[in-house]
Write an enzyme that holds these catalytic residues in place. Structure first.
Site, mmCIF file in Angstrom:
data_model
loop_
_atom_site.group_PDB
_atom_site.id
_atom_site.type_symbol
_atom_site.label_atom_id
_atom_site.label_comp_id
_atom_site.label_asym_id
_atom_site.label_seq_id
_atom_site.Cartn_x
_atom_site.Cartn_y
_atom_site.Cartn_z
ATOM 1 N N TRP A 82 0.853 -1.187 0.000
ATOM 2 C CA TRP A 82 0.000 0.000 0.000
ATOM 3 C C TRP A 82 0.890 1.239 0.000
ATOM 4 C CZ3 TRP A 82 -0.435 4.012 3.693
ATOM 5 C CH2 TRP A 82 -1.345 5.011 3.314
ATOM 6 N N GLU A 110 -2.974 -2.608 -2.611
ATOM 7 C CA GLU A 110 -4.161 -2.134 -1.896
ATOM 8 C C GLU A 110 -4.604 -0.774 -2.418
ATOM 9 O OE1 GLU A 110 -3.539 -1.784 2.318
ATOM 10 O OE2 GLU A 110 -5.589 -1.082 2.707
ATOM 11 N N LYS A 121 -7.141 2.659 -2.879
ATOM 12 C CA LYS A 121 -7.764 3.621 -1.972
ATOM 13 C C LYS A 121 -8.391 4.741 -2.783
ATOM 14 C CE LYS A 121 -6.764 5.937 2.383
ATOM 15 N NZ LYS A 121 -5.898 5.970 3.553
ATOM 16 N N ASP A 162 -9.835 -3.021 1.085
ATOM 17 C CA ASP A 162 -9.950 -2.476 2.442
ATOM 18 C C ASP A 162 -11.305 -1.773 2.487
ATOM 19 O OD1 ASP A 162 -9.928 -0.353 4.437
ATOM 20 O OD2 ASP A 162 -7.796 -0.762 4.744
ATOM 21 N N HIS A 181 -11.844 2.013 2.169
ATOM 22 C CA HIS A 181 -11.213 2.710 1.049
ATOM 23 C C HIS A 181 -12.122 2.974 -0.139
ATOM 24 C CE1 HIS A 181 -6.783 1.687 2.193
ATOM 25 N NE2 HIS A 181 -7.436 2.294 3.153
ATOM 26 N N HIS A 197 -8.732 -6.152 3.999
ATOM 27 C CA HIS A 197 -8.502 -5.417 5.245
ATOM 28 C C HIS A 197 -9.867 -5.076 5.796
ATOM 29 C CE1 HIS A 197 -4.128 -3.749 4.940
ATOM 30 N NE2 HIS A 197 -4.186 -5.056 5.135
ATOM 31 N N ASP A 203 -13.297 8.356 5.825
ATOM 32 C CA ASP A 203 -12.030 7.951 6.431
ATOM 33 C C ASP A 203 -12.090 6.489 6.878
ATOM 34 O OD1 ASP A 203 -9.450 8.302 7.158
ATOM 35 O OD2 ASP A 203 -9.897 9.142 9.128
ATOM 36 N N ASP A 243 -10.116 3.029 9.041
ATOM 37 C CA ASP A 243 -9.291 2.671 10.199
ATOM 38 C C ASP A 243 -9.886 2.859 11.588
ATOM 39 O OD1 ASP A 243 -7.293 1.899 8.396
ATOM 40 O OD2 ASP A 243 -6.547 3.937 8.261
ATOM 41 N N ASP A 281 -7.390 -4.060 9.910
ATOM 42 C CA ASP A 281 -6.612 -2.838 9.743
ATOM 43 C C ASP A 281 -7.328 -1.666 10.389
ATOM 44 O OD1 ASP A 281 -4.890 -0.876 8.971
ATOM 45 O OD2 ASP A 281 -5.509 -0.839 6.875
HETATM 46 C C1 RNT Z 1 -4.008 2.849 4.744
HETATM 47 C C2 RNT Z 1 -4.103 1.416 4.372
HETATM 48 C C3 RNT Z 1 -3.002 0.532 4.871
HETATM 49 C C4 RNT Z 1 -2.480 0.893 6.233
HETATM 50 C C5 RNT Z 1 -1.533 -0.127 6.827
HETATM 51 C C6 RNT Z 1 -0.791 0.418 7.999
HETATM 52 O O1 RNT Z 1 -5.097 3.561 4.368
HETATM 53 O O2 RNT Z 1 -5.330 0.919 4.766
HETATM 54 O O3 RNT Z 1 -3.397 -0.792 4.833
HETATM 55 O O4 RNT Z 1 -3.531 1.101 7.144
HETATM 56 O O5 RNT Z 1 -0.697 -0.610 5.871
HETATM 57 ZN ZN ZN Z 2 -5.678 -1.181 4.768
#
Ligand code: RNT
Ligand code: ZN
Length: 414
Positions: A182, A221, A223, A255, A258, A282, A290, A292, A322
Site C-alpha cells: 500500500w 491495496e 484507496k 480495504d 477505502h 482489510h 475515512d 481505520d 486494519d
Molecule cells: C491505509 C491502508 C493501509 C495501512 C496499513 C498500515 O489507508 O489501509 O493498509 O492502514 O498498511
Molecule cells: Zn488497509
C-alpha cells in the site's frame, strides 16, 4: 438442557449444523495487525512517529515503544481472542540489534527472525507489508510513482527486499505469506497529469513483482481518498484491479474503508470470486470517507462475512484487520475489533444459506425477506459463548477486567 443445547436445536430447525460452524470458525485464520499496538510508529524511527502518508490521532497512555512491549501487549490481547490467528507485520517493525540500523531498502530476513521465533512459539502465522510512509524518502507525497528516479528506485528496492523477507518467513513457517503493497501517493489539489504517476507506478510494480517467489502471495491495496490527498490517489481501485487482472499472482486487496461511503466490499467479494483464487481483505470501519476505526459488529461486517461463507470462499479470502485508534486503550481496541470480526464470522457460519439461496432461485422473495429477518434474532449469543468457552477465552465482557488490570500494572508504568 443448557442454553447452548437449546440454541443448537433452534438452529437445527433451519438446517444449520452448529458443530460444523464452530469447527469452521476455529479453522479460519484472522490476520491481526501489529500496528494497533503502537499507533503505526514502528521500531525503525521511533522518534519520527507516523506521518508522511499515514495519520493516527490520540495520545492514550501506554503505547508500545519497542519489540518487547509490543509482543507483551499482543500476547495480552491474543489471550482474550478466540480462533486461529496470524500476525500482520509491517517492515518498519524490523528488530535491530544493539546499535544496528539499516534503511528500508537494506532490510533483510534477519531483522524479522525474532518475529518468526515469536510466531513459532505461539503458533501464529505471519503476513507482511512494505512500509511506504513515515520516511524522508517520501518526496512531495510520492513514492513508487515519483518522477524523481532516486526516490522511485529507493522504494522499488524496499518492496523487493520485503518480498524476499516474506518469502523467507514463509519458508521458515512452511506457509504462504501475504505481502501487501500500500502506498499513499496522491495529490492534495487538482493534478495536471493523472496518467504519468500511474504509468510510473505500473513500471515500479512490474519490477517489484518480477521475481517468482512461491511462498509469497502478492497484493496491492487501492484507496479512493485520504486526508492530505483529497484530489487524486495514484493507486485507485480501477488501477490496481486492472493491474491484478493482467498480472496472475498479484491480487487487489480490498480495504472496506477505502471506498465511497455507499460502496460496499461485501458486494465486491462475489464480483471478484469468478476471476481470482485469492481475495485479500482489510477489515476496518470507515467513518464518512475515512478508514481505520476499530471494527464494530455492524451490518457491513456481517455482510462481508456472509459473502465469504455463503460462497464457500473461506479458503480464498484472506481476512486481515486494519484499524488503529490512539485515543483508547490499545489492547482493548485489538480485542474489541478482533472479537467482532470473529463474531461476524461465526454468525455467518450459522446462517441457513442453502435454504435462502433456494428461495431466491425459486423466486420466492417474500419468504427470502422473512427468513433473512428471522435469522437476525436466532440465539447467536449462546453459540458464541460456547465457542469462547471451547477456545479457552473469556465468554463475555469480563475480558475487560483483565485489560484494565494490565493497564494499571503495565501500561501506565511506561
Ligand atoms: C491505509 C491502508 C493501509 C495501512 C496499513 C498500515 O489507508 O489501509 O493498509 O492502514 O498498511
Ligand atoms: Zn488497509
Amino acid at each position: 438442557m443448557t442454553r447452548f443445547d437449546s440454541a443448537k436445536a433452534i438452529y437445527a430447525r433451519f438446517g444449520v449444523d452448529v458443530e460444523a460452524a464452530l469447527t469452521a470458525a476455529a479453522d479460519t485464520a484472522i490476520s491481526i495487525h501489529c500496528w494497533q499496538g503502537d499507533d503505526v510508529v514502528g521500531f525503525d524511527n521511533p522518534d519520527g512517529g507516523a506521518g508522511n502518508g499515514i495519520q493516527t490521532t490520540g495520545n492514550y497512555p501506554g503505547r508500545a515503544r519497542n519489540f518487547e512491549e509490543l509482543k507483551a501487549d499482543l500476547l495480552q490481547a491474543l489471550a482474550l481472542i478466540p480462533g486461529k490467528k496470524r500476525i500482520n507485520l509491517h517492515a518498519c517493525y524490523a528488530v535491530f540489534g544493539d546499535g544496528e540500523w539499516v534503511d528500508r531498502n537494506r532490510l533483510e530476513y534477519k531483522h524479522f527472525a525474532p518475529w518468526v521465533a515469536f510466531a513459532k512459539e505461539h503458533h501464529l502465522g505471519i503476513d507482511f507489508n512494505p512500509t511506504v510512509f513515515s520516511h524522508p524518502m517520501m518526496k512531495d507525497g510520492l513514492s513508487l510513482s515519483s518522477p524523481d528516479e532516486q526516490v522511485r528506485r529507493f522504494w522499488i528496492e524496499h518492496c523487493i527486499a520485503c518480498r524476499r523477507i516474506a518469502q523467507r518467513i514463509g519458508e521458515e513457517l512452511g506457509d504462504r505469506v501475504l505481502n501487501n503493497v500500500w502506498i499513499p501517493d496522491g495529490y492534495k489539489d487538482t493534478p495536471a497529469d493523472r496518467l504519468g504517476p500511474r504509468l510510473r507506478l505500473k513500471d515500479s510494480l512490474d519490477e517489484i513483482f518480477a521475481e517468482q517467489l512461491p511462498n509469497v502471495i502478492d497484493s496491492v491495496e487501492s484507496k479512493v481518498f485520504a486526508v492530505g490527498v483529497e484530489s487524486y490517489t495514484v493507486g485507485s481501485n480501477e488501477f490496481y484491479m486492472s493491474y491484478a487482472a493482467t498480472h496472475p499472482g498479484v491480487y487487489n486487496l480490498l480495504d472496506n474503508g477505502h471506498y465511497h461511503p455507499t460502496e460496499v466490499v461485501s458486494d465486491k467479494i462475489p464480483a471478484l470470486l469468478p476471476f481470482f483464487d485469492v481475495i485479500p481483505l482489510h477489515v476496518t470501519r470507515g467513518v464518512r470517507w475515512d478508514s481505520d476505526h476499530v471494527v464494530v459488529l455492524d451490518d457491513e461486517l456481517k455482510e462481508i462475512m456472509k459473502e465469504i461463507v455463503r460462497n464457500d470462499a473461506l479458503g480464498k479470502v484472506r481476512i486481515g484487520l486494519d484499524f488503529f485508534d490512539a485515543s483508547i486503550n490499545r489492547v482493548a481496541a485489538w480485542v474489541i475489533g478482533t472479537r467482532n470480526a470473529q463474531k461476524a464470522l461465526l454468525m455467518a457460519l450459522l446462517q441457513p444459506h442453502t435454504m435462502l439461496k433456494q428461495l431466491q432461485d425459486n423466486g420466492d422473495f417474500t419468504r427470502r425477506l422473512m427468513l433473512l429477518e428471522e435469522c437476525k434474532t436466532l440465539p447467536f449469543g449462546d453459540v458464541w459463548e460456547e465457542y469462547c468457552r471451547r477456545q479457552g477465552v473469556p465468554t463475555d465482557e469480563r475480558w475487560y477486567d483483565s485489560v484494565m488490570n494490565y493497564e494499571a500494572t503495565v501500561l501506565t508504568q511506561r
